[in-house]
Design a protein around this motif. Sequence first.
Motif, PDB file in Angstrom:
ATOM      1  N   ILE A  29      70.088   9.588-114.290  1.00  0.00           N
ATOM      2  CA  ILE A  29      69.696   9.028-112.997  1.00  0.00           C
ATOM      3  C   ILE A  29      70.430   7.697-112.852  1.00  0.00           C
ATOM      4  CG2 ILE A  29      67.802   8.253-111.531  1.00  0.00           C
ATOM      5  CD1 ILE A  29      65.904   9.894-113.236  1.00  0.00           C
ATOM      6  N   PRO A  30      71.413   7.593-111.962  1.00  0.00           N
ATOM      7  CA  PRO A  30      72.221   6.375-111.854  1.00  0.00           C
ATOM      8  C   PRO A  30      71.391   5.128-111.550  1.00  0.00           C
ATOM      9  CG  PRO A  30      73.180   8.171-110.573  1.00  0.00           C
ATOM     10  CD  PRO A  30      71.812   8.614-110.989  1.00  0.00           C
ATOM     11  N   GLY A  31      71.650   4.051-112.300  1.00  0.00           N
ATOM     12  CA  GLY A  31      70.955   2.788-112.060  1.00  0.00           C
ATOM     13  C   GLY A  31      71.241   2.246-110.674  1.00  0.00           C
ATOM     14  N   GLU A  32      72.427   2.590-110.141  1.00  0.00           N
ATOM     15  CA  GLU A  32      72.796   2.136-108.804  1.00  0.00           C
ATOM     16  C   GLU A  32      71.905   2.736-107.730  1.00  0.00           C
ATOM     17  OE1 GLU A  32      76.522   1.926-111.355  1.00  0.00           O
ATOM     18  OE2 GLU A  32      74.836   3.306-111.066  1.00  0.00           O
ATOM     19  N   VAL A  33      71.198   3.799-108.067  1.00  0.00           N
ATOM     20  CA  VAL A  33      70.230   4.408-107.146  1.00  0.00           C
ATOM     21  C   VAL A  33      68.828   3.867-107.432  1.00  0.00           C
ATOM     22  CG1 VAL A  33      69.139   6.554-106.396  1.00  0.00           C
ATOM     23  CG2 VAL A  33      71.586   6.514-106.896  1.00  0.00           C
ATOM     24  N   VAL A  34      68.491   3.790-108.711  1.00  0.00           N
ATOM     25  CA  VAL A  34      67.142   3.361-109.100  1.00  0.00           C
ATOM     26  C   VAL A  34      66.857   1.929-108.666  1.00  0.00           C
ATOM     27  CG1 VAL A  34      65.560   2.938-111.026  1.00  0.00           C
ATOM     28  CG2 VAL A  34      67.094   4.927-111.087  1.00  0.00           C
ATOM     29  N   LEU A  35      67.744   1.001-108.997  1.00  0.00           N
ATOM     30  CA  LEU A  35      67.457  -0.423-108.795  1.00  0.00           C
ATOM     31  C   LEU A  35      67.316  -0.827-107.325  1.00  0.00           C
ATOM     32  CD1 LEU A  35      69.713  -1.921-111.626  1.00  0.00           C
ATOM     33  CD2 LEU A  35      67.224  -1.589-111.640  1.00  0.00           C
ATOM     34  N   PRO A  36      68.204  -0.375-106.432  1.00  0.00           N
ATOM     35  CA  PRO A  36      67.983  -0.713-105.018  1.00  0.00           C
ATOM     36  C   PRO A  36      66.665  -0.163-104.482  1.00  0.00           C
ATOM     37  CG  PRO A  36      70.235   0.023-105.344  1.00  0.00           C
ATOM     38  CD  PRO A  36      69.495   0.320-106.611  1.00  0.00           C
ATOM     39  N   LEU A  37      66.291   1.030-104.956  1.00  0.00           N
ATOM     40  CA  LEU A  37      65.028   1.626-104.528  1.00  0.00           C
ATOM     41  C   LEU A  37      63.847   0.802-105.050  1.00  0.00           C
ATOM     42  CD1 LEU A  37      63.570   3.858-103.040  1.00  0.00           C
ATOM     43  CD2 LEU A  37      63.784   5.310-105.075  1.00  0.00           C
ATOM     44  N   VAL A  38      63.980   0.281-106.274  1.00  0.00           N
ATOM     45  CA  VAL A  38      62.950  -0.616-106.818  1.00  0.00           C
ATOM     46  C   VAL A  38      62.841  -1.860-105.930  1.00  0.00           C
ATOM     47  CG1 VAL A  38      62.328  -2.119-108.765  1.00  0.00           C
ATOM     48  CG2 VAL A  38      63.163   0.208-109.191  1.00  0.00           C
ATOM     49  N   GLY A  39      63.994  -2.344-105.473  1.00  0.00           N
ATOM     50  CA  GLY A  39      64.002  -3.482-104.545  1.00  0.00           C
ATOM     51  C   GLY A  39      63.259  -3.164-103.260  1.00  0.00           C
ATOM     52  N   TYR A  40      63.397  -1.926-102.808  1.00  0.00           N
ATOM     53  CA  TYR A  40      62.668  -1.488-101.612  1.00  0.00           C
ATOM     54  C   TYR A  40      61.166  -1.458-101.875  1.00  0.00           C
ATOM     55  CZ  TYR A  40      61.164   1.490 -97.716  1.00  0.00           C
ATOM     56  OH  TYR A  40      60.525   1.996 -96.607  1.00  0.00           O
ATOM     57  N   TRP A  41      60.781  -1.079-103.090  1.00  0.00           N
ATOM     58  CA  TRP A  41      59.355  -1.085-103.446  1.00  0.00           C
ATOM     59  C   TRP A  41      58.817  -2.514-103.463  1.00  0.00           C
ATOM     60  CZ3 TRP A  41      60.236   2.592-108.226  1.00  0.00           C
ATOM     61  CH2 TRP A  41      60.502   3.874-107.751  1.00  0.00           C
ATOM     62  N   VAL A  42      59.672  -3.450-103.890  1.00  0.00           N
ATOM     63  CA  VAL A  42      59.287  -4.871-103.841  1.00  0.00           C
ATOM     64  C   VAL A  42      59.089  -5.286-102.387  1.00  0.00           C
ATOM     65  CG1 VAL A  42      60.024  -7.242-104.318  1.00  0.00           C
ATOM     66  CG2 VAL A  42      60.456  -5.445-106.014  1.00  0.00           C
ATOM     67  N   TYR A  43      60.005  -4.856-101.522  1.00  0.00           N
ATOM     68  CA  TYR A  43      59.926  -5.129-100.081  1.00  0.00           C
ATOM     69  C   TYR A  43      58.614  -4.593 -99.492  1.00  0.00           C
ATOM     70  CZ  TYR A  43      60.895  -4.243 -95.099  1.00  0.00           C
ATOM     71  OH  TYR A  43      60.816  -4.172 -93.718  1.00  0.00           O
ATOM     72  N   GLN A  44      58.194  -3.432 -99.981  1.00  0.00           N
ATOM     73  CA  GLN A  44      56.959  -2.811 -99.491  1.00  0.00           C
ATOM     74  C   GLN A  44      55.710  -3.482-100.060  1.00  0.00           C
ATOM     75  OE1 GLN A  44      57.901   1.288-100.712  1.00  0.00           O
ATOM     76  NE2 GLN A  44      57.887   1.870 -98.556  1.00  0.00           N
ATOM     77  N   GLY A  45      55.895  -4.350-101.057  1.00  0.00           N
ATOM     78  CA  GLY A  45      54.761  -5.032-101.676  1.00  0.00           C
ATOM     79  C   GLY A  45      54.135  -4.271-102.829  1.00  0.00           C
ATOM     80  N   ASP A  46      54.810  -3.208-103.291  1.00  0.00           N
ATOM     81  CA  ASP A  46      54.268  -2.400-104.383  1.00  0.00           C
ATOM     82  C   ASP A  46      54.579  -2.988-105.760  1.00  0.00           C
ATOM     83  OD1 ASP A  46      53.275  -0.553-102.576  1.00  0.00           O
ATOM     84  OD2 ASP A  46      55.105   0.643-102.583  1.00  0.00           O
ATOM     85  N   MET A  47      55.570  -3.879-105.812  1.00  0.00           N
ATOM     86  CA  MET A  47      55.960  -4.478-107.085  1.00  0.00           C
ATOM     87  C   MET A  47      56.297  -5.953-106.898  1.00  0.00           C
ATOM     88  SD  MET A  47      58.267  -1.693-109.165  1.00  0.00           S
ATOM     89  CE  MET A  47      57.545  -0.154-109.746  1.00  0.00           C
ATOM     90  N   ASN A  48      56.209  -6.698-108.002  1.00  0.00           N
ATOM     91  CA  ASN A  48      56.614  -8.101-108.024  1.00  0.00           C
ATOM     92  C   ASN A  48      58.099  -8.176-108.357  1.00  0.00           C
ATOM     93  OD1 ASN A  48      57.166 -10.522-110.092  1.00  0.00           O
ATOM     94  ND2 ASN A  48      55.673 -11.195-108.567  1.00  0.00           N
ATOM     95  N   LEU A  49      58.828  -9.019-107.647  1.00  0.00           N
ATOM     96  CA  LEU A  49      60.280  -9.102-107.824  1.00  0.00           C
ATOM     97  C   LEU A  49      60.670  -9.374-109.266  1.00  0.00           C
ATOM     98  CD1 LEU A  49      63.194  -9.259-106.729  1.00  0.00           C
ATOM     99  CD2 LEU A  49      62.768 -11.662-106.196  1.00  0.00           C
ATOM    100  N   TRP A  50      60.065 -10.391-109.877  1.00  0.00           N
ATOM    101  CA  TRP A  50      60.491 -10.822-111.209  1.00  0.00           C
ATOM    102  C   TRP A  50      60.089  -9.833-112.287  1.00  0.00           C
ATOM    103  CZ3 TRP A  50      64.222 -13.919-110.648  1.00  0.00           C
ATOM    104  CH2 TRP A  50      64.243 -14.809-109.570  1.00  0.00           C
ATOM    105  N   LEU A  51      58.921  -9.221-112.142  1.00  0.00           N
ATOM    106  CA  LEU A  51      58.515  -8.204-113.109  1.00  0.00           C
ATOM    107  C   LEU A  51      59.395  -6.962-112.979  1.00  0.00           C
ATOM    108  CD1 LEU A  51      54.605  -8.424-112.987  1.00  0.00           C
ATOM    109  CD2 LEU A  51      56.140  -9.255-114.779  1.00  0.00           C
ATOM    110  N   ALA A  52      59.806  -6.671-111.747  1.00  0.00           N
ATOM    111  CA  ALA A  52      60.701  -5.539-111.511  1.00  0.00           C
ATOM    112  C   ALA A  52      62.064  -5.797-112.153  1.00  0.00           C
ATOM    113  CB  ALA A  52      60.869  -5.292-110.006  1.00  0.00           C
ATOM    114  N   VAL A  53      62.557  -7.038-112.035  1.00  0.00           N
ATOM    115  CA  VAL A  53      63.845  -7.400-112.646  1.00  0.00           C
ATOM    116  C   VAL A  53      63.742  -7.313-114.169  1.00  0.00           C
ATOM    117  CG1 VAL A  53      65.479  -9.301-113.038  1.00  0.00           C
ATOM    118  CG2 VAL A  53      64.620  -8.840-110.728  1.00  0.00           C
ATOM    119  N   LEU A  54      62.626  -7.778-114.725  1.00  0.00           N
ATOM    120  CA  LEU A  54      62.429  -7.696-116.172  1.00  0.00           C
ATOM    121  C   LEU A  54      62.413  -6.240-116.637  1.00  0.00           C
ATOM    122  CD1 LEU A  54      61.809  -8.978-118.918  1.00  0.00           C
ATOM    123  CD2 LEU A  54      59.371  -8.958-118.293  1.00  0.00           C
ATOM    124  N   ALA A  55      61.651  -5.406-115.937  1.00  0.00           N
ATOM    125  CA  ALA A  55      61.582  -3.986-116.292  1.00  0.00           C
ATOM    126  C   ALA A  55      62.951  -3.326-116.160  1.00  0.00           C
ATOM    127  CB  ALA A  55      60.561  -3.270-115.412  1.00  0.00           C
ATOM    128  N   GLY A  56      63.660  -3.664-115.086  1.00  0.00           N
ATOM    129  CA  GLY A  56      64.992  -3.104-114.870  1.00  0.00           C
ATOM    130  C   GLY A  56      65.981  -3.528-115.936  1.00  0.00           C
TER     131      GLY A  56
END
Length: 201
Positions: A29-56
């Motif tokens: 699963i390409p990271g180039e697909v996963v990470l922008p989508l994670v950013g969209y989840w942050v935009y939706q309020g489902d995730m915290n930006l910094w915790l998402a970056v750490l997990a990524g």
Amino acid sequence: MEELIMNLIEAFKELSYFGVILALTFEFIPGEVVLPLVGYWVYQGDMNLWLAVLAGSVGGVTGPLTLYAIGRYGGRPVVLKFGKYFFVREKELDAADRFFAKYGASVAFLGRFIPVVRTAISFPCGIAKMNIWQFSIYTFFAMVPITFLYIYLGYKLGPKWEQVGTIAEKYLLPFAIVALAGLILYIWLKSSSERKRKIAG
């Protein structure tokens, strides 16, 4: 295939931040697909930006470690046989081999910023039996800024997160220069501190 990948990523979302790590661990699963989508989840309020970056960033290490292990224990024949499942063809592997031959262990850091060899670079590192801790540390330091870039752009673009890939490529080289400068500064400060301790002792 694209629909299957998107369904898998959405399933990983149910596992929250651990799901992000897991999605990136499976390099098919390409990271180039996963990470922008994670950013969209942050935009939706489902995730915290910094915790998402750490997990990524963590997932950005566990994924390459999988490819490193294939290279280390399977060798080039196995890599050529199964590389296609990780979107790595012989052309990319040859480019990664040349890059490794030219720059040595530092490719685990530098190679992450170069589109042609970004994924494939883990294989020659494994084949050459590069120290696994050195590989992991170099990879982590490279993946932190890359992960932040992709997730942040996904966050800023929101529903247009699919456009991140095109935009991100323009920023990868400047990110590489800044990140490399930071790494060099860190190594210099650490070695300078050790020299002072030896003199003082």
